[in-house]
Motif scaffolding. Structure first.
Motif, PDB file in Angstrom:
ATOM      1  N   GLN A 100       0.829  -1.208   0.000  1.00 25.30           N
ATOM      2  CA  GLN A 100       0.000   0.000   0.000  1.00 25.30           C
ATOM      3  C   GLN A 100       0.860   1.253   0.000  1.00 25.30           C
ATOM      4  O   GLN A 100       0.609   2.197  -0.748  1.00 25.30           O
ATOM      5  N   TYR A 104       0.438   3.930  -3.033  1.00 31.49           N
ATOM      6  CA  TYR A 104      -0.147   5.258  -2.813  1.00 31.49           C
ATOM      7  C   TYR A 104       0.905   6.352  -2.812  1.00 31.49           C
ATOM      8  O   TYR A 104       0.614   7.501  -3.151  1.00 31.49           O
ATOM      9  N   GLU A 174      -7.977   5.317   0.792  1.00 30.56           N
ATOM     10  CA  GLU A 174      -6.517   5.358   0.901  1.00 30.56           C
ATOM     11  C   GLU A 174      -5.942   6.312  -0.141  1.00 30.56           C
ATOM     12  O   GLU A 174      -4.966   7.019   0.119  1.00 30.56           O
ATOM     13  N   SER A 178      -3.914   9.688   0.896  1.00 29.60           N
ATOM     14  CA  SER A 178      -2.521   9.854   0.481  1.00 29.60           C
ATOM     15  C   SER A 178      -2.237  11.291   0.085  1.00 29.60           C
ATOM     16  O   SER A 178      -1.087  11.692  -0.045  1.00 29.60           O
ATOM     17  N   ARG A 264      -6.255   4.120  10.952  1.00 35.12           N
ATOM     18  CA  ARG A 264      -6.188   2.826  10.297  1.00 35.12           C
ATOM     19  C   ARG A 264      -6.200   1.724  11.341  1.00 35.12           C
ATOM     20  O   ARG A 264      -5.531   1.835  12.370  1.00 35.12           O
TER      21      ARG A 264
END
Length: 562
Positions: A100, A104, A174, A178, A264
């Motif tokens: 991830q 991102y 997400e 970002s 998160r």
């Protein structure tokens, strides 16, 4: 060239990662290019990992609004006999975080002009779904807005805490988050660029969008006007189903949501605190997969449109017909080419009020990291303070800082002055957007309550927002006395004691017109009405509809004592 192809292939797989976050076994990583796969294996090895037959998601709590309406997942037991599943999940999530962060971060670099042109090689998906939602102040449109299509409705002034766990929406948020450090969103007066997404009603949520039925497909307002005619039949608007009323078609009018705070979780979910700040209509669809992205037009209430004010109607009258039109005909004569840029100025001014109308609380979740620790702490479901979060809901509070109101009022006054300047460019020939939406049945006034005991008990001018506001407060007071109901603190902002004198009464009235009906939405007379209030064209009509319903309830309560 080989490196470029490997990078492109990696990004294609990584973009889909959140979609498989909770469903796919670890062999999904075998499809990555050798160079990427090798770097992952160097960090973590699965040689001693136990076999996995099923990966379950933790179910949603009732405190949160979930992104799935058909969630049937089961909890992972806390007393696993083998003792290996938790360790397996922990290592699995470590690898997910690595991927991830890589993906991102690449999105962020591409938007900022990095990666030496690699954006071109990655494809259109990153370019279109990776852009920050921004307000075009010339037209009042929000561009590149990600859409969260779920099975309930939000209205301006509300606050919610979202439990995001469905793959496509984990990916969407997400991507949005970002941008938090380099946001290019319109400054609302706070000095920061807010993070926005769109909330759009879709009965049945994602399951309906996959059904292929035309009524559940995402449409623009123009496409909706050309679709079937059932939207004109108000008797079909709210159909009874189970214990609630639902509007069984995808909406084109939704709410602009602002992200206030987020955390998160250790299982991949996101906990996001959001608030609804404006309403919009879908104007142009940019993407539908992996999640929908659109350009949307912010819709102001009729009273907020500069050309709807009586003083400004005379300007229009003089331009269009030399002063020979009535007030109503002057409204209908206004052309979209004449007013779209004036609307943009008014929308821009509206955004400057957000800093005062919405405070920005933090999620009440403790952070155990040291001051120097810059790494992110992932929380477990046991760390979530359900009661503390519920105290932030369901309505937003006003801010105590009214500094931004001075600039907001200046912007509003300039928008009204711009009408006389723009009037010289009147072209004629096309109705305003608002008029087209009303003519097409997308905007409509709340239908009256079909009951013989509905009586507006105090006879005053019901076309005046000031009178309607006073009557509504009196009706609300009668209702609270009869039922011993105590309204939430954030609703009880008395106009002359707790709000800044610089805050325009029309903004106060608009907010009340959304919050007052929310107090009775669990009663039969208020069920299934959120989308109706969202589709109401004016503050006046919304206040009148709320007043009628409170008076209906008060009449019934009074009858019980006779």
């Amino acid at each position: 060239m080989k490196a470029r192809q490997d990078f492109k292939s990696s990004m294609s797989i990584l973009m889909l990662l959140p979609i498989f976050l909770f469903q796919q076994p670890l062999f999904v990583f075998s499809f990555l290019p050798p160079s990427t796969r090798a770097s992952i294996w160097r960090r973590e090895t699965f040689s001693n990992s136990p076999p996995v037959t099923e990966v379950n998601r933790v179910p949603s709590s009732t405190v949160f609004a979930s992104d799935r309406d058909d969630d049937t997942t089961n909890d992972i037991g806390d007393d696993d006999d083998d003792g290996g599943i938790k360790d397996f999940e922990s290592r699995r999530m470590d690898i997910v975080r690595i991927l991830q962060n890589t993906y991102y971060r690449s999105l962020n670099e591409n938007e900022d002009g990095g990666n030496d042109g690699f954006e071109e090689s990655i494809g259109n998906d990153i370019r279109s779904t990776g852009k920050t939602a921004t307000l075009d102040e010339t037209t009042g449109r929000v561009l590149n807005l990600p859409l969260w299509r779920v099975g309930w409705v939000e209205t301006p002034g509300r606050r919610n805490c979202l439990n995001v766990h469905e793959g496509q929406y984990t990916h969407m948020f997400e991507t949005i988050l970002s941008r938090s450090s380099t946001s290019k969103g319109v400054d609302d007066g706070s000095g920061e660029g807010p993070l926005y997404f769109g909330h759009l009603y879709l009965p049945g949520g994602s399951a309906s969008s996959r059904s292929g039925q035309e009524k559940y497909q995402l449409k623009t307002w123009k496409e909706e006007l050309l679709s079937d005619e059932t939207r004109f039949d108000l008797s079909l608007l709210n159909t009874y189903k189970g214990n609630d009323y639902v509007n069984d078609r995808s909406a084109v009018i939704g709410c602009l949501m602002q992200i206030v705070d987020h955390r998160r979780m250790d299982d991949g979910r996101l906990i996001i605190l959001v608030q609804a700040v404006e309403r919009f209509v879908v104007d142009e669809i940019l993407e539908t997969k992996p999640y929908a992205v659109a350009n949307v037009q912010i819709l102001l209430d009729e009273e907020e449109l500069p050309w709807s004010k009586s003083a400004n109607l005379q300007v229009v009258n003089n331009v269009v017909e030399g002063g020979n039109l009535s007030s109503d005909n002057a409204k209908r004569a206004i052309d979209e080419n004449f007013c779209k840029y004036v609307r943009g100025s008014a929308v821009s001014a509206s955004f400057y009020y957000h800093s005062y109308e919405f405070d920005k609380p933090k999620l009440p979740i403790s952070d155990n990291r040291s001051v120097d620790d810059k790494s992110e702490e992932y929380i477990s479901k046991d760390d979530i303070p359900w009661i503390g979060i519920s105290k932030l809901l369901p309505f937003a509070h006003y801010s105590t800082d009214d500094v931004s109101l001075t600039r907001a009022n200046e912007k509003r006054e300039n928008a009204e002055k711009s009408l006389s300047v723009t009037s010289s460019g009147f072209d004629g020939g096309e109705s305003t957007l608002e008029q087209q939406l009303q003519n097409g049945g997308i905007l409509w006034n709340p239908s009256p309550i079909m009951s013989s005991d509905v009586v507006i008990r105090r006879s005053q001018d019901l076309n005046n927002c000031d009178s309607l506001e006073t009557l509504l407060w009196l009706a609300l007071d009668d209702f609270c006395r009869a039922t011993r109901f105590v309204p939430p603190e954030e609703v009880l902002n008395h106009p002359k004691t707790t709000l800044s004198p610089k805050y325009p009464k029309l903004r106060r009235q608009r907010r009340l017109s959304y919050l007052a009906p929310a107090l009775i939405e669990n009663l039969e007379v208020g069920k299934g009405m959120r989308q109706v209030w969202l589709n109401t064209p004016s503050t006046r009509a919304r206040l009148r509809g709320a007043l009628e319903r409170f008076d209906h309830l008060n009449n019934e309560l009074m009858g019980q004592f006779n």
